[in-house]
Scaffold this motif. Structure first.
Motif, PDB file in Angstrom:
ATOM      1  N   ASN A   1      -5.834  -5.490  -0.813  1.00  0.00           N
ATOM      2  CA  ASN A   1      -5.072  -5.530  -2.058  1.00  0.00           C
ATOM      3  C   ASN A   1      -4.432  -6.902  -2.172  1.00  0.00           C
ATOM      4  O   ASN A   1      -3.486  -7.208  -1.466  1.00  0.00           O
ATOM      5  CB  ASN A   1      -3.991  -4.437  -2.067  1.00  0.00           C
TER       6      ASN A   1
ATOM      7  N   VAL B 234      -5.287   6.308  -0.377  1.00  0.00           N
ATOM      8  CA  VAL B 234      -4.803   4.942  -0.193  1.00  0.00           C
ATOM      9  C   VAL B 234      -4.830   4.238  -1.539  1.00  0.00           C
ATOM     10  O   VAL B 234      -5.873   4.172  -2.203  1.00  0.00           O
ATOM     11  CB  VAL B 234      -5.680   4.171   0.810  1.00  0.00           C
TER      12      VAL B 234
ATOM     13  N   LEU C 284      -8.616  -2.603  -5.701  1.00  0.00           N
ATOM     14  CA  LEU C 284      -8.845  -2.652  -4.256  1.00  0.00           C
ATOM     15  C   LEU C 284     -10.279  -3.037  -3.935  1.00  0.00           C
ATOM     16  O   LEU C 284     -11.214  -2.706  -4.669  1.00  0.00           O
ATOM     17  CB  LEU C 284      -8.527  -1.292  -3.619  1.00  0.00           C
TER      18      LEU C 284
ATOM     19  N   PHE D  17       0.815  -1.212   0.000  1.00  0.00           N
ATOM     20  CA  PHE D  17       0.000   0.000   0.000  1.00  0.00           C
ATOM     21  C   PHE D  17       0.850   1.265   0.000  1.00  0.00           C
ATOM     22  O   PHE D  17       1.889   1.325   0.657  1.00  0.00           O
ATOM     23  CB  PHE D  17      -0.909   0.045   1.239  1.00  0.00           C
TER      24      PHE D  17
END
Length: 318
Positions: free
Chosen positions: A192, A49, A171, A28
């Motif tokens: 993820n 994110v 995601l 991430f």
């Protein structure tokens, strides 16, 4: 000399392989656009994110957008104009609750934004629909509510236990309800591949809130910690310990955070939280309180958590 050269070369190769493995293990990217709670309107809760190696992001809350993006550009976190980040990099907003310090950037930037979705619990989206995107208070940039609806944003109500996938990001996101004084807030578990990141909006401790929502959340994510799949938890701590419980208004102090971490450890097993990444969000000014709060967190960190204090515009990687 030849032996020393070979030893040095071997060491460099080992370090190179180790560094490459660490980079490869990252799942991430997080870009904090705003990290504080309280009165600083230039630095309020908002975190981009994304999957590592991607320029496609979700935005967790949206208290500050434009100033935070400009800050990230100035720090070379992004090497494109701010309008590109806003319009192209952010693919959707996940709003934890509809208090102004979590949505004001979204509202103010809406005329310059591109078409995308706003995700959240139904109660949160209803507040945005009936209090912010109305023609008396702003303009209705969404696809529901007062007419004419400009349809730039589409509302996507979420339900606990029903993950959603955000197109173009790779995601997957699941919502968990939180208790935030008189409101139901939200936590978002981002997936993820086989890696996870947990973002909590504002929340009070279960004991003060007369709730079990945090306990239920800790129970749900504990197996991900024991398997090494949960890379970090982003959680608010708004006040230093001197703040009375009756004046918490659905927030945490260092003392209450560490009590909640003890509850989490009861599900993970002793020692499992040592070195675990805990990103501290939503600290309220003034600066003397921020300094005191950080000192108290470090002093009470008996579990050995890796405490991280994000900086506006500076990338975090997990």
């Amino acid at each position: 000399m030849h032996g020393k050269f070979l030893s040095l070369l071997t060491l460099l190769l080992v370090l190179s392989v180790s560094t490459s493995a660490q980079k490869k293990a990252r799942s991430f990217n997080i870009v904090p656009l705003g990290v504080k709670g309280g009165i600083d309107e230039s630095n309020l809760s908002a975190y981009m994110v994304g999957a590592a190696g991607s320029n496609n992001y979700l935005c967790m809350d949206a208290g500050t957008l434009h100033y935070g993006i400009e800050k990230a550009v100035s720090k070379h976190t992004f090497n494109v104009p701010a309008e590109t980040v806003l319009r192209q990099y952010i693919k959707g907003y996940f709003i934890s609750h509809a208090h102004l310090d979590h949505v004001s950037g979204l509202i103010i930037n809406s005329p310059e934004d591109s078409t995308k979705s706003i995700y959240g619990l139904a109660s949160c989206l209803e507040t945005i629909k009936t209090h912010y995107f109305t023609w008396d208070s702003w303009a209705n940039f969404a696809d529901e509510g007062e007419k004419p609806a400009l349809k730039k944003y589409s509302y996507k109500p979420m339900e606990p236990g029903k993950p959603v996938s955000v197109e173009g990001t790779g995601l997957n996101v699941q919502v968990f309800p939180l208790s935030h004084s008189n409101l139901t807030g939200a936590a978002y578990l981002v997936k993820n591949n086989d890696a996870y990141l947990l973002y909590l909006g504002d929340t009070g401790p279960d004991e003060v809130e007369k709730s079990t929502k945090l306990r239920e959340l800790w129970q749900a994510v504990a197996p991900l910690i024991t398997k090494g799949q949960l890379k970090a938890v982003m959680i608010e701590v708004s006040y230093p310990n001197e703040q009375p419980d009756k004046s918490l208004f659905g927030h945490l102090t260092p003392k209450w955070l560490m009590k909640e971490m003890q509850v989490l450890q009861s599900f993970t097993g002793e020692g499992k939280l040592k070195g675990f990444n805990l990103v501290i969000t939503h600290i309220k000014p003034p600066q003397k309180n921020i300094n005191k709060l950080k000192q108290q967190l470090k002093q009470q960190n008996t579990l050995g958590l890796n405490l991280i204090f994000p900086q506006q515009g500076k990338r975090l990687q997990f």
